[in-house]
Motif scaffolding. Structure first.
Motif, PDB file in Angstrom:
ATOM      1  N   LEU A   1       0.847  -1.197   0.000  1.00 26.18           N
ATOM      2  CA  LEU A   1       0.000   0.000   0.000  1.00 26.18           C
ATOM      3  C   LEU A   1       0.888   1.255   0.000  1.00 26.18           C
ATOM      4  CD1 LEU A   1      -2.971   0.682   0.160  1.00 26.18           C
ATOM      5  CD2 LEU A   1      -2.913   0.206   2.595  1.00 26.18           C
ATOM      6  N   ALA A   2       1.932   1.234   0.817  1.00 22.71           N
ATOM      7  CA  ALA A   2       2.872   2.360   0.857  1.00 22.71           C
ATOM      8  C   ALA A   2       3.473   2.580  -0.531  1.00 22.71           C
ATOM      9  CB  ALA A   2       3.967   2.088   1.890  1.00 22.71           C
ATOM     10  N   GLU A   3       3.828   1.486  -1.188  1.00 21.72           N
ATOM     11  CA  GLU A   3       4.425   1.574  -2.530  1.00 21.72           C
ATOM     12  C   GLU A   3       3.439   2.196  -3.534  1.00 21.72           C
ATOM     13  OE1 GLU A   3       7.595   0.931  -2.714  1.00 21.72           O
ATOM     14  OE2 GLU A   3       7.564   1.511  -4.835  1.00 21.72           O
ATOM     15  N   ALA A   4       2.158   1.908  -3.355  1.00 17.71           N
ATOM     16  CA  ALA A   4       1.148   2.510  -4.239  1.00 17.71           C
ATOM     17  C   ALA A   4       1.181   4.042  -4.119  1.00 17.71           C
ATOM     18  CB  ALA A   4      -0.246   1.983  -3.894  1.00 17.71           C
ATOM     19  N   HIS A   5       1.442   4.535  -2.910  1.00 19.55           N
ATOM     20  CA  HIS A   5       1.527   5.996  -2.718  1.00 19.55           C
ATOM     21  C   HIS A   5       2.727   6.581  -3.447  1.00 19.55           C
ATOM     22  CE1 HIS A   5      -1.200   4.781   0.432  1.00 19.55           C
ATOM     23  NE2 HIS A   5      -1.651   6.012   0.438  1.00 19.55           N
ATOM     24  N   ILE A   6       3.828   5.832  -3.466  1.00 20.43           N
ATOM     25  CA  ILE A   6       5.027   6.319  -4.170  1.00 20.43           C
ATOM     26  C   ILE A   6       4.707   6.396  -5.673  1.00 20.43           C
ATOM     27  CG2 ILE A   6       7.475   5.851  -4.648  1.00 20.43           C
ATOM     28  CD1 ILE A   6       7.338   5.968  -1.727  1.00 20.43           C
ATOM     29  N   CYS A   7       4.070   5.352  -6.201  1.00 16.30           N
ATOM     30  CA  CYS A   7       3.705   5.356  -7.633  1.00 16.30           C
ATOM     31  C   CYS A   7       2.804   6.552  -7.953  1.00 16.30           C
ATOM     32  CB  CYS A   7       2.946   4.079  -8.016  1.00 16.30           C
ATOM     33  SG  CYS A   7       3.893   2.557  -7.864  1.00 16.30           S
ATOM     34  N   ALA A   8       1.806   6.787  -7.082  1.00 16.54           N
ATOM     35  CA  ALA A   8       0.858   7.882  -7.324  1.00 16.54           C
ATOM     36  C   ALA A   8       1.578   9.231  -7.247  1.00 16.54           C
ATOM     37  CB  ALA A   8      -0.263   7.824  -6.295  1.00 16.54           C
ATOM     38  N   LEU A   9       2.386   9.399  -6.218  1.00 12.53           N
ATOM     39  CA  LEU A   9       3.105  10.656  -6.024  1.00 12.53           C
ATOM     40  C   LEU A   9       4.005  10.951  -7.223  1.00 12.53           C
ATOM     41  CD1 LEU A   9       4.112  12.888  -3.957  1.00 12.53           C
ATOM     42  CD2 LEU A   9       6.030  11.336  -3.585  1.00 12.53           C
ATOM     43  N   GLU A  10       4.753   9.945  -7.646  1.00 11.13           N
ATOM     44  CA  GLU A  10       5.723  10.187  -8.723  1.00 11.13           C
ATOM     45  C   GLU A  10       5.011  10.460 -10.042  1.00 11.13           C
ATOM     46  OE1 GLU A  10       8.772   7.177  -8.199  1.00 11.13           O
ATOM     47  OE2 GLU A  10       9.516   8.236  -6.410  1.00 11.13           O
ATOM     48  N   SER A  11       3.845   9.840 -10.239  1.00 11.51           N
ATOM     49  CA  SER A  11       3.058  10.157 -11.429  1.00 11.51           C
ATOM     50  C   SER A  11       2.672  11.641 -11.415  1.00 11.51           C
ATOM     51  CB  SER A  11       1.806   9.274 -11.466  1.00 11.51           C
ATOM     52  OG  SER A  11       0.910   9.749 -12.425  1.00 11.51           O
ATOM     53  N   LEU A  12       2.196  12.123 -10.271  1.00 13.85           N
ATOM     54  CA  LEU A  12       1.792  13.533 -10.179  1.00 13.85           C
ATOM     55  C   LEU A  12       2.995  14.464 -10.358  1.00 13.85           C
ATOM     56  CD1 LEU A  12      -0.669  13.317  -7.147  1.00 13.85           C
ATOM     57  CD2 LEU A  12      -1.290  13.685  -9.553  1.00 13.85           C
ATOM     58  N   LEU A  13       4.116  14.104  -9.731  1.00 14.22           N
ATOM     59  CA  LEU A  13       5.309  14.966  -9.843  1.00 14.22           C
ATOM     60  C   LEU A  13       5.826  15.013 -11.289  1.00 14.22           C
ATOM     61  CD1 LEU A  13       7.215  13.967  -6.561  1.00 14.22           C
ATOM     62  CD2 LEU A  13       6.010  16.118  -7.005  1.00 14.22           C
ATOM     63  N   ASN A  14       5.552  13.931 -12.041  1.00 13.31           N
ATOM     64  CA  ASN A  14       5.968  13.905 -13.448  1.00 13.31           C
ATOM     65  C   ASN A  14       4.926  14.527 -14.375  1.00 13.31           C
ATOM     66  OD1 ASN A  14       8.423  12.675 -12.925  1.00 13.31           O
ATOM     67  ND2 ASN A  14       7.532  10.612 -12.974  1.00 13.31           N
ATOM     68  N   GLY A  15       3.922  15.190 -13.778  1.00 18.93           N
ATOM     69  CA  GLY A  15       2.941  15.898 -14.612  1.00 18.93           C
ATOM     70  C   GLY A  15       1.723  15.069 -14.966  1.00 18.93           C
ATOM     71  N   GLY A  16       1.560  13.897 -14.310  1.00 22.12           N
ATOM     72  CA  GLY A  16       0.405  13.032 -14.593  1.00 22.12           C
ATOM     73  C   GLY A  16      -0.904  13.655 -14.124  1.00 22.12           C
ATOM     74  N   PRO A  17      -2.034  13.130 -14.645  1.00 23.30           N
ATOM     75  CA  PRO A  17      -3.343  13.715 -14.348  1.00 23.30           C
ATOM     76  C   PRO A  17      -3.948  13.218 -13.034  1.00 23.30           C
ATOM     77  CG  PRO A  17      -3.595  11.868 -15.846  1.00 23.30           C
ATOM     78  CD  PRO A  17      -2.115  12.004 -15.584  1.00 23.30           C
ATOM     79  N   SER A  18      -5.015  13.884 -12.613  1.00 22.19           N
ATOM     80  CA  SER A  18      -5.793  13.421 -11.460  1.00 22.19           C
ATOM     81  C   SER A  18      -6.481  12.110 -11.818  1.00 22.19           C
ATOM     82  CB  SER A  18      -6.858  14.458 -11.098  1.00 22.19           C
ATOM     83  OG  SER A  18      -6.252  15.645 -10.666  1.00 22.19           O
ATOM     84  N   ASP A  19      -6.638  11.241 -10.802  1.00 19.07           N
ATOM     85  CA  ASP A  19      -7.272   9.948 -11.070  1.00 19.07           C
ATOM     86  C   ASP A  19      -7.603   9.281  -9.733  1.00 19.07           C
ATOM     87  OD1 ASP A  19      -8.254   7.803 -12.524  1.00 19.07           O
ATOM     88  OD2 ASP A  19      -6.466   7.629 -13.787  1.00 19.07           O
ATOM     89  N   ALA A  20      -8.252   8.109  -9.807  1.00 17.96           N
ATOM     90  CA  ALA A  20      -8.535   7.307  -8.601  1.00 17.96           C
ATOM     91  C   ALA A  20      -8.230   5.851  -8.915  1.00 17.96           C
ATOM     92  CB  ALA A  20      -9.992   7.463  -8.196  1.00 17.96           C
ATOM     93  N   PHE A  21      -7.662   5.166  -7.928  1.00 20.20           N
ATOM     94  CA  PHE A  21      -7.253   3.762  -8.124  1.00 20.20           C
ATOM     95  C   PHE A  21      -7.652   2.927  -6.919  1.00 20.20           C
ATOM     96  CE2 PHE A  21      -4.279   6.384 -10.448  1.00 20.20           C
ATOM     97  CZ  PHE A  21      -4.096   5.709 -11.650  1.00 20.20           C
ATOM     98  N   ASN A  22      -8.109   1.704  -7.198  1.00 20.26           N
ATOM     99  CA  ASN A  22      -8.262   0.718  -6.131  1.00 20.26           C
ATOM    100  C   ASN A  22      -6.885   0.216  -5.727  1.00 20.26           C
ATOM    101  OD1 ASN A  22     -11.033   0.789  -6.321  1.00 20.26           O
ATOM    102  ND2 ASN A  22     -11.144  -0.960  -7.737  1.00 20.26           N
ATOM    103  N   VAL A  23      -6.722  -0.063  -4.424  1.00 19.42           N
ATOM    104  CA  VAL A  23      -5.505  -0.736  -3.992  1.00 19.42           C
ATOM    105  C   VAL A  23      -5.901  -2.019  -3.263  1.00 19.42           C
ATOM    106  CG1 VAL A  23      -3.218  -0.491  -3.005  1.00 19.42           C
ATOM    107  CG2 VAL A  23      -4.524   1.558  -3.581  1.00 19.42           C
ATOM    108  N   GLY A  24      -5.789  -3.103  -3.991  1.00 21.80           N
ATOM    109  CA  GLY A  24      -6.096  -4.430  -3.450  1.00 21.80           C
ATOM    110  C   GLY A  24      -5.303  -5.430  -4.265  1.00 21.80           C
ATOM    111  N   THR A  25      -5.598  -6.719  -4.039  1.00 22.28           N
ATOM    112  CA  THR A  25      -4.826  -7.739  -4.762  1.00 22.28           C
ATOM    113  C   THR A  25      -5.645  -8.415  -5.855  1.00 22.28           C
ATOM    114  OG1 THR A  25      -5.571  -9.502  -3.309  1.00 22.28           O
ATOM    115  CG2 THR A  25      -3.589  -8.300  -2.642  1.00 22.28           C
ATOM    116  N   GLY A  26      -6.970  -8.315  -5.752  1.00 19.39           N
ATOM    117  CA  GLY A  26      -7.830  -9.048  -6.679  1.00 19.39           C
ATOM    118  C   GLY A  26      -8.188 -10.438  -6.171  1.00 19.39           C
ATOM    119  N   THR A  27      -7.627 -10.824  -5.017  1.00 23.72           N
ATOM    120  CA  THR A  27      -7.946 -12.132  -4.435  1.00 23.72           C
ATOM    121  C   THR A  27      -8.612 -11.923  -3.077  1.00 23.72           C
ATOM    122  OG1 THR A  27      -5.978 -13.056  -5.452  1.00 23.72           O
ATOM    123  CG2 THR A  27      -6.950 -14.340  -3.672  1.00 23.72           C
ATOM    124  N   GLY A  28      -9.684 -12.675  -2.845  1.00 21.06           N
ATOM    125  CA  GLY A  28     -10.383 -12.523  -1.569  1.00 21.06           C
ATOM    126  C   GLY A  28     -10.232 -13.748  -0.689  1.00 21.06           C
TER     127      GLY A  28
END
Ligand code: UFG
Length: 327
Positions: free
Chosen positions: A228-255
């Motif tokens: 989950l922490a790593e997902a924040h790094i991906c999101a942050l770096e996308s924004l810092l690189n000029g990426g757009p606003s968006d929303a993402f689920n953070v899960g594994t796909g397995t229940g």
């Protein structure tokens, strides 16, 4: 590398993300009023004990520290408490966010990663859940996060604020090196409660075994806090690189069902979990599982620790350390 202000960085997910940011080479300051977080989770040199509604103090700090972006965790998180004290949830989660956003506007900061939740979907009509499914929260907690996501939509349009909302499924586990872990007070989450039941011998109540699932207990998507922490790094770096606003689920796909988690805890710890079957907990959906493909494909996120065994091993290692310290 960037200067990141992390609100709620003394809490569970915020502290793991702060660690991940520092390891990635970013500089971090934490703003936390310690109402629910723990000072021992943060290097005191980085910690600013400020309330989000103290706009002047926040603006001064953001300017003095030349903050590039904000990751906003600070919020209350207990679904049950939110049904008993809705005003508290709207004032802290929505009011606090709005105050933070006002300070960011005054300080000229245009990048934000926001801590959202699967609770924005309520009781979804189908699983796995994709991000385009409608908001349908069934608790004040879930709606407080919907409200902030909506505000962020308007600020994207009228303030050029670029933000990414991460909708977490069931955060769990602990830092694989044992530096941090889960310490909610009171604890309401399944995995730490199972570990405590083993230690105390006091049975945990399984909330219902008559759901429409293979073993009758609820199914959830458990995601390791370091992934989950790593997902924040991906999101942050996308924004810092000029990426757009968006929303993402953070899960594994397995229940996994509650009983499957209990069996996994017994395997990892070699101990019996004392439990009893009780009534359903109001507001629980039978199955909540993410489709998390978007986060992998768009932001390149790669979870490493989210198999159930690693989740429980890391949580158990931390729990033993925590009880040894008497915390
Ligand atoms: N459970 C029990 N007994 C307990 C505690 C939990 O049977 O004593 C069950 C719950 O009914 C549920 C599962 O274990 O089926 C997981 O429960 P948690 O309380 O650990 O987590 P939730 O799925 O209720 O909530 C989590 C986050 C919320 C978020 C929600 C999104 O903690 O912040 O996912 O749906 F809103």
């Amino acid at each position: 590398m960037a200067k990141i202000l992390v609100t709620g960085g003394a809490g569970y997910i915020g502290s793991h993300t702060t660690l991940a940011l520092l390891e990635r080479g970013h500089d971090v300051i934490v703003v936390d009023n310690l109402s629910r977080g723990h000072a021992h989770n943060v290097d005191p040199k980085r910690l600013w004990r400020i309330h989000l509604t103290d706009t002047d103090a926040l603006v001064r700090l953001m300017r003095a520290e030349e903050v590039d972006a904000v990751i906003h965790f600070a919020a209350y998180i207990a679904v049950g408490e939110s049904t008993r004290e809705p005003e508290l949830y709207f004032s802290n989660n929505v009011g606090g966010s709005l105050a933070l956003l006002t300070a960011m506007q005054q300080a000229g900061i245009k990048r934000l990663v926001f801590s959202s939740t699967a609770a924005v979907y309520g009781m979804p009509e189908r699983v796995p859940i994709t991000e385009d499914m409608p908001f349908a929260p069934v608790s004040p907690y879930g709606d407080s996060k919907v409200m902030v996501e909506r505000i962020l939509g308007w600020l994207d349009q009228y303030r050029d604020l670029r933000s990414i909302s991460l909708r977490y499924f069931n955060a769990c586990g602990a830092d694989p090196q044992g530096r941090l872990g889960e310490e909610h007070n009171p604890e309401t989450h399944l995995i730490p409660l199972l570990l405590r039941a083993i230690e105390t011998g006091v049975p945990i109540t399984v909330f219902g075994d008559d759901y429409d699932t293979p073993d009758g207990t609820c199914i959830r998507d458990y995601i390791h806090v370091s992934d989950l922490a790593e997902a924040h790094i991906c999101a942050l770096e996308s924004l810092l690189n000029g990426g757009p606003s968006d929303a993402f689920n953070v899960g594994t796909g397995t229940g996994y069902s509650v009983l499957e988690v209990i069996r996994a805890v017994e395997e990892v710890t070699g101990r019996k979990v004392p439990y009893e079957i009780g009534p359903r907990r109001p507001g629980d959906a039978a199955v909540l599982v993410a489709n998390a493909d978007k986060l992998r494909t768009v932001l390149g996120w790669r979870p490493q620790y989210s198999d159930l065994r690693t989740i429980i091993e890391t949580a158990w290692a931390f729990e033993k350390k925590r009880t040894a310290k008497g915390q």
